[in-house]
Design a protein around this motif. Sequence first.
Motif, PDB file in Angstrom:
ATOM      1  N   LEU A  63     -70.414  42.090   9.094  1.00  0.00           N
ATOM      2  CA  LEU A  63     -69.048  42.599   9.012  1.00  0.00           C
ATOM      3  C   LEU A  63     -68.020  41.545   9.406  1.00  0.00           C
ATOM      4  O   LEU A  63     -66.995  41.376   8.724  1.00  0.00           O
ATOM      5  CB  LEU A  63     -68.903  43.842   9.889  1.00  0.00           C
ATOM      6  N   ILE A  64     -68.262  40.841  10.495  1.00  0.00           N
ATOM      7  CA  ILE A  64     -67.284  39.828  10.918  1.00  0.00           C
ATOM      8  C   ILE A  64     -67.252  38.680   9.916  1.00  0.00           C
ATOM      9  O   ILE A  64     -66.174  38.143   9.603  1.00  0.00           O
ATOM     10  CB  ILE A  64     -67.578  39.345  12.348  1.00  0.00           C
ATOM     11  N   SER A  65     -68.405  38.318   9.363  1.00  0.00           N
ATOM     12  CA  SER A  65     -68.423  37.303   8.304  1.00  0.00           C
ATOM     13  C   SER A  65     -67.608  37.753   7.101  1.00  0.00           C
ATOM     14  O   SER A  65     -66.923  36.950   6.462  1.00  0.00           O
ATOM     15  CB  SER A  65     -69.863  37.023   7.859  1.00  0.00           C
ATOM     16  N   ASN A  66     -67.655  39.048   6.803  1.00  0.00           N
ATOM     17  CA  ASN A  66     -66.894  39.551   5.665  1.00  0.00           C
ATOM     18  C   ASN A  66     -65.396  39.459   5.908  1.00  0.00           C
ATOM     19  O   ASN A  66     -64.629  39.049   5.021  1.00  0.00           O
ATOM     20  CB  ASN A  66     -67.298  40.996   5.371  1.00  0.00           C
ATOM     21  N   ALA A  67     -64.964  39.820   7.107  1.00  0.00           N
ATOM     22  CA  ALA A  67     -63.543  39.694   7.433  1.00  0.00           C
ATOM     23  C   ALA A  67     -63.098  38.237   7.343  1.00  0.00           C
ATOM     24  O   ALA A  67     -62.047  37.918   6.754  1.00  0.00           O
ATOM     25  CB  ALA A  67     -63.281  40.243   8.832  1.00  0.00           C
ATOM     26  N   VAL A  68     -63.899  37.351   7.917  1.00  0.00           N
ATOM     27  CA  VAL A  68     -63.588  35.922   7.898  1.00  0.00           C
ATOM     28  C   VAL A  68     -63.540  35.394   6.468  1.00  0.00           C
ATOM     29  O   VAL A  68     -62.685  34.557   6.125  1.00  0.00           O
ATOM     30  CB  VAL A  68     -64.628  35.147   8.738  1.00  0.00           C
ATOM     31  N   PHE A  69     -64.415  35.878   5.615  1.00  0.00           N
ATOM     32  CA  PHE A  69     -64.510  35.433   4.225  1.00  0.00           C
ATOM     33  C   PHE A  69     -63.177  35.549   3.493  1.00  0.00           C
ATOM     34  O   PHE A  69     -62.743  34.614   2.810  1.00  0.00           O
ATOM     35  CB  PHE A  69     -65.580  36.268   3.523  1.00  0.00           C
ATOM     36  N   TRP A  70     -62.512  36.688   3.626  1.00  0.00           N
ATOM     37  CA  TRP A  70     -61.258  36.904   2.887  1.00  0.00           C
ATOM     38  C   TRP A  70     -60.128  36.039   3.424  1.00  0.00           C
ATOM     39  O   TRP A  70     -59.232  35.634   2.675  1.00  0.00           O
ATOM     40  CB  TRP A  70     -60.891  38.387   2.919  1.00  0.00           C
ATOM     41  N   LEU A  71     -60.168  35.736   4.708  1.00  0.00           N
ATOM     42  CA  LEU A  71     -59.176  34.839   5.285  1.00  0.00           C
ATOM     43  C   LEU A  71     -59.467  33.388   4.917  1.00  0.00           C
ATOM     44  O   LEU A  71     -58.549  32.595   4.688  1.00  0.00           O
ATOM     45  CB  LEU A  71     -59.167  35.001   6.805  1.00  0.00           C
ATOM     46  N   ASP A  72     -60.726  33.054   4.814  1.00  0.00           N
ATOM     47  CA  ASP A  72     -61.162  31.692   4.531  1.00  0.00           C
ATOM     48  C   ASP A  72     -61.073  31.371   3.041  1.00  0.00           C
ATOM     49  O   ASP A  72     -60.319  30.472   2.626  1.00  0.00           O
ATOM     50  CB  ASP A  72     -62.601  31.532   5.038  1.00  0.00           C
ATOM     51  N   LYS A  73     -61.776  32.109   2.231  1.00  0.00           N
ATOM     52  CA  LYS A  73     -61.914  31.772   0.814  1.00  0.00           C
ATOM     53  C   LYS A  73     -60.744  32.250  -0.048  1.00  0.00           C
ATOM     54  O   LYS A  73     -60.480  31.678  -1.110  1.00  0.00           O
ATOM     55  CB  LYS A  73     -63.224  32.347   0.264  1.00  0.00           C
ATOM     56  N   TYR A  74     -60.050  33.287   0.378  1.00  0.00           N
ATOM     57  CA  TYR A  74     -58.961  33.832  -0.441  1.00  0.00           C
ATOM     58  C   TYR A  74     -57.590  33.691   0.222  1.00  0.00           C
ATOM     59  O   TYR A  74     -56.599  34.218  -0.282  1.00  0.00           O
ATOM     60  CB  TYR A  74     -59.241  35.303  -0.770  1.00  0.00           C
ATOM     61  N   HIS A  75     -57.526  33.000   1.351  1.00  0.00           N
ATOM     62  CA  HIS A  75     -56.257  32.694   2.025  1.00  0.00           C
ATOM     63  C   HIS A  75     -55.456  33.942   2.391  1.00  0.00           C
ATOM     64  O   HIS A  75     -54.216  33.902   2.429  1.00  0.00           O
ATOM     65  CB  HIS A  75     -55.406  31.762   1.156  1.00  0.00           C
ATOM     66  N   ALA A  76     -56.127  35.050   2.664  1.00  0.00           N
ATOM     67  CA  ALA A  76     -55.411  36.258   3.081  1.00  0.00           C
ATOM     68  C   ALA A  76     -54.665  35.988   4.389  1.00  0.00           C
ATOM     69  O   ALA A  76     -55.117  35.221   5.236  1.00  0.00           O
ATOM     70  CB  ALA A  76     -56.378  37.426   3.251  1.00  0.00           C
TER      71      ALA A  76
END
Length: 635
Positions: A297-310
Amino acid sequence: MKKEVKVHSLFSDFDISLFRAGKHYRLYEKFGAHIMEVDGEKGVYFAVWAPSAKAVSVIGDFNYWMEGEHPLNVRWDESGIWEGFIPGVEKGSKYKYKIHSNNNDMKLEKADPYALKCEHPPNTASIVWELDYKWNDKKYMSSRKDKNGLDNPYSVYEVHLGSWRKNMDENRSLTYVEMADELVSYVKEIGFTHVEFMPIMEYPYDPSWGYQLTGYFAPTSRFGDPQEFMYLMDAFHKAGIGVILDWVPSHFPEDKHGLGQFDGSHLYEHPDPRKGYHPDWKSLIFNYGRNEVRSFLISNAVFWLDKYHADGLRVDAVASMLYLDYSRGDGEWEPNEHGGRENLDAISFVRDLNTEIYKSFEGVQTIAEESTSFPMVSKPVDLGGLGFGMKWMMGWMHDTLEYFKKDPIYRQHHQNDITFSMTYTFTENFVLPLSHDEVVYGKRSLLVRMPGDDWQRFANLRLLYSYMFTHPGAKLLFMGAEIGQYEEWNFDTSLDWHLLEYEPHLGIKKVLTDLNKLYKTRPALHEKQFSAEGFEWIAYDDSQNSVLSFIRNGKDPKNSLVIVCNFTPTVLKNYSVGLPAGGKLKEIFNSDDKKYGGSGLKNKVLKIEKESFHGREHSAQINIPPLGTVVFEIL
């Protein structure tokens, strides 16, 4: 006949130890399908967590969906990870995992929990993909912390991408690329600082609005591919607009291809139905006490901030996570080890989540949709809080809408409904939400909920928005509210854009445009929006006239603004208001302006007299328009 699957791994021993400890927050770099070259051969490395499996195969359009053609290898370290490199598989290949479980010898076909792209629903396969994209938002990202800070304006336009606007010729929703032109320019025109997308992660069922996810790492294929969604994010950033994504770690659906019973066991969901099944939504609840699930779950949250610049995550249904008895009766829940109703595993998870996000990403915000009085939701973890940046102010929303639906003649008896929010508004960093939840399921649109004839309804709506934008806190408004929709929101149809052909609806759009401008350009409305220093009552007890008057302060006392709201259709002339200093009073905003559809009652520049009133040494006499808000600066 088995095909060649090469032994290969992206996991180090350190990766495995972090994963099992619940502290690996970049799992998307390891799990899933990764295009690469091994020993001179191009292909795809696959990795999946399935500890209760006796065998796992990759099935896809490259092997005619045949089980056993490409079996993965289980790691020796009892991590439950199956992995392997399959030569010849290419970008765009469709695949699933065929899992043969030790539990009752079940065989399951599952989509990849870490898939970067999914088939368009109702199809359910995962698609091999890459996230290569040349971003053009360096300037925005480098200054993001200056735009997203708590002392900056934070005005959010909430959007459901599928129903914001339709291509009427083809009877379809706009694509990500089309929205990069139309939606971005529209949000910029009205002046919102941020846009918030209802969940864009892949979901199987349209009426869920995206809140029942199956593809946690894939933007929905309904509107385009991952690079096209990146293009949309990029376009918002180039326009100086932040993007918040709705994120749903609270529950997930039971769809056969999803996370439920993933390897024939309760892998992602809690095995106890009192903690693992949501009776309201008929969905499964994550096991927040399982370390590997926390890492996911935390990796998923980080993913959108990291890869998609949210620029932020609005976390859905936080209250349902925090309480063991949420929506459960006696005997349907079990107290925690201290005898309380708090879900200690979920609380610990949320604190880990926010700690990682704020440590790793400068200038982002997490926002909790939390509907109870749980303490310190938006306070730092090291002070004992949950660590969110902001929290939705559900009490303000409920009390305010209850007040506004009353006929103005009765509002004098309900003054407390409109003033009560100020008794607790600085206990959290609050967002004032008028969200999608308020215009569905028979609640009616905001405009139709206003009392009176047509003129009064529009005046009430302008008054509501003016009160909202001058009240302390960040702001959120659901799409359609800015044009005065008559109908409730329908996820399957476009907003009623033709309404802007009519002056009253155009007036609503104009008043919101000017309120956004006022909020952004006047420091008193945002610099101390989460601090008690940013607000002073002038008078909250004039219930007979249903009038509120207050002062908003910024860092510089010279920037203070005086706000007066009249919640009745009665014109109040020569109304005395106590003021903090002498000088002159200049009107800078009036929701009753004729350009908005109002009556046009205004105030000239007024001299402030040294006459005490409302416990202050100075005062002025002003005209307050019917169902109107007036904002003054002191010269």
